[in-house]
Design a protein around this motif. Structure first.
Motif, mmCIF file in Angstrom:
data_model
loop_
_atom_site.group_PDB
_atom_site.id
_atom_site.type_symbol
_atom_site.label_atom_id
_atom_site.label_comp_id
_atom_site.label_asym_id
_atom_site.label_seq_id
_atom_site.Cartn_x
_atom_site.Cartn_y
_atom_site.Cartn_z
ATOM 1 N N LEU A 102 0.828 -1.192 0.000
ATOM 2 C CA LEU A 102 0.000 0.000 0.000
ATOM 3 C C LEU A 102 0.874 1.257 0.000
ATOM 4 C CD1 LEU A 102 -2.815 1.238 0.095
ATOM 5 C CD2 LEU A 102 -2.771 1.014 2.591
ATOM 6 N N PHE A 103 1.956 1.218 0.749
ATOM 7 C CA PHE A 103 2.887 2.347 0.783
ATOM 8 C C PHE A 103 3.477 2.587 -0.610
ATOM 9 C CE2 PHE A 103 7.236 4.038 1.750
ATOM 10 C CZ PHE A 103 6.835 5.250 2.297
ATOM 11 N N PHE A 104 3.836 1.507 -1.292
ATOM 12 C CA PHE A 104 4.352 1.629 -2.661
ATOM 13 C C PHE A 104 3.294 2.227 -3.581
ATOM 14 C CE2 PHE A 104 4.677 -0.099 -6.948
ATOM 15 C CZ PHE A 104 5.984 0.222 -7.297
ATOM 16 N N ALA A 105 2.052 1.784 -3.445
ATOM 17 C CA ALA A 105 0.994 2.177 -4.366
ATOM 18 C C ALA A 105 0.653 3.661 -4.271
ATOM 19 C CB ALA A 105 -0.257 1.348 -4.102
ATOM 20 N N ILE A 106 0.643 4.211 -3.055
ATOM 21 C CA ILE A 106 0.223 5.612 -2.909
ATOM 22 C C ILE A 106 1.321 6.587 -3.321
ATOM 23 C CG2 ILE A 106 -1.419 5.081 -1.075
ATOM 24 C CD1 ILE A 106 0.628 6.214 0.928
ATOM 25 N N ARG A 107 2.540 6.104 -3.502
ATOM 26 C CA ARG A 107 3.646 6.984 -3.895
ATOM 27 C C ARG A 107 3.703 7.092 -5.416
ATOM 28 N NH1 ARG A 107 8.018 3.834 -1.821
ATOM 29 N NH2 ARG A 107 9.502 5.486 -2.359
ATOM 30 N N GLY A 108 2.675 7.711 -5.987
ATOM 31 C CA GLY A 108 2.598 7.899 -7.420
ATOM 32 C C GLY A 108 1.380 7.266 -8.046
ATOM 33 N N GLY A 109 0.628 6.476 -7.282
ATOM 34 C CA GLY A 109 -0.543 5.796 -7.824
ATOM 35 C C GLY A 109 -1.786 6.652 -7.906
ATOM 36 N N GLY A 110 -1.707 7.879 -7.407
ATOM 37 C CA GLY A 110 -2.848 8.791 -7.515
ATOM 38 C C GLY A 110 -3.586 8.935 -6.203
ATOM 39 N N GLY A 111 -3.919 10.163 -5.869
ATOM 40 C CA GLY A 111 -4.616 10.418 -4.609
ATOM 41 C C GLY A 111 -5.988 9.774 -4.570
ATOM 42 N N GLY A 112 -6.296 9.042 -3.512
ATOM 43 C CA GLY A 112 -7.605 8.430 -3.337
ATOM 44 C C GLY A 112 -7.805 7.128 -4.068
ATOM 45 N N THR A 113 -6.843 6.680 -4.849
ATOM 46 C CA THR A 113 -7.010 5.443 -5.608
ATOM 47 C C THR A 113 -7.094 4.228 -4.698
ATOM 48 O OG1 THR A 113 -5.725 6.421 -7.413
ATOM 49 C CG2 THR A 113 -6.052 4.045 -7.474
ATOM 50 N N PHE A 114 -6.316 4.209 -3.639
ATOM 51 C CA PHE A 114 -6.221 3.025 -2.772
ATOM 52 C C PHE A 114 -6.776 3.280 -1.378
ATOM 53 C CE2 PHE A 114 -2.836 3.014 -5.911
ATOM 54 C CZ PHE A 114 -3.021 1.783 -6.514
ATOM 55 N N GLY A 115 -7.258 4.478 -1.121
ATOM 56 C CA GLY A 115 -7.801 4.824 0.179
ATOM 57 C C GLY A 115 -7.714 6.322 0.387
#
Length: 288
Positions: A102-115
């Motif tokens: 999850l930490f990897f995903a939010i670092r460039g995956g887009g705001g609000g995409t994963f939570g």
């Protein structure tokens, strides 16, 4: 969601070994400039975007680049920890040592995409003395687009040298109807640079323009501040919204891709702008 707390020593939760960082804990309701002003009271700075009013959390979850990125990385590189509400309503802490995916995903995956991110911890850095260089070039007369794009090809082939000399920042290429003729401008920054650094770096570029002074006119302005925050407030303001027909994009390009000035000139001439106010961007990209 408000709250900014400077942390003189921070280690992400569950990370029992490794480095401690100076950092700042920020609730999700804050904009860039508010955090910069708070950490400046401790002699520190953080990587943010140029626009003062951009929300810090949304900016870094999209990757986030800014005037300090060449020295200190992207916004996503400086995220140390985040508190996230997941889609099933669970509140979790994500960092390099727990909830790593999850930490990897939010670092460039887009705001609000994963939570929904409610709070972040961002790395801080000692504020550097800052030199700002504003450089503007424009054609004296319209109809000289070939000369303009040859200059851009030359300039981009020289970008690696400028970068190695400490220059970093933003530039714009614009044309009619925004300005009378094809124009180029940058605000480039140097940190803790020796006196005369800008002048030395600019010698080959100004020599190129001097040889073509019948085609171009230009302006070069250098200023110095003791802190990054002083420079930021003096040179970066919020962009106006919905007041024209321009669209600007950001690109990350390698030095190798820009090394051939002739090819770079061709590319820029095809993607625009042009010196024709009624056709500001070239439509046919299929040839050449």
């Amino acid at each position: 969601m408000r709250g900014i707390d400077y942390l003189a020593s921070f280690k992400p939760m569950s990370c029992h070994s490794g480095t401690s960082y100076t950092a700042v804990r920020v609730s999700a309701g804050h904009i860039n400039i508010e955090v910069q002003e708070e950490v400046a009271q401790h002699g520190m700075t953080i990587v943010t975007g140029a626009n003062p009013s951009v929300g810090l959390v949304g900016w870094l979850t999209g990757g986030g680049h800014g005037p300090l990125s060449t020295s200190y990385g992207m916004g996503a590189d400086n995220l140390l920890e985040a508190t996230i509400v997941t889609p099933n309503g669970e509140v979790v802490l994500a960092n390099p040592c727990q909830n790593q995916e999850l930490f990897f995903a939010i670092r460039g995956g887009g705001g609000g995409t994963f939570g929904i991110i409610t709070e972040v911890v961002i790395r801080t850095f000692p504020t550097p003395k800052t030199t700002a260089h504003i450089f503007q070039v424009r054609l004296k007369d319209s109809g000289r687009g070939t000369d303009f794009y040859k200059f851009l090809g030359f300039l981009h082939a020289d970008m690696q040298r400028l970068k190695e000399g400490g220059m970093q920042g933003y530039y714009l290429v614009v044309g009619p109807p925004i300005v009378p003729t094809l124009s180029f401008s940058w605000t480039f920054l140097l940190y803790n640079a020796p006196s005369g650094a800008v002048e030395l770096l600019m010698e080959p570029i100004e020599a190129y323009l001097q040889e073509r002074k019948q085609v171009f006119e230009w302006q070069s302005v250098i200023s110095h501040t003791d802190t990054y925050l002083e420079m930021h407030k003096a040179n970066f303001t919020n962009e106006q919204v919905a007041n024209g027909g321009s669209a600007y994009g950001s690109r990350l390009l390698s030095a190798e891709s820009l090394a051939n000035p002739h090819l770079t000139a061709i590319v820029f001439s095809k993607i625009g702008p042009t010196d024709d106010a009624f056709e500001p961007n070239v439509k046919d990209l299929s040839s050449g």
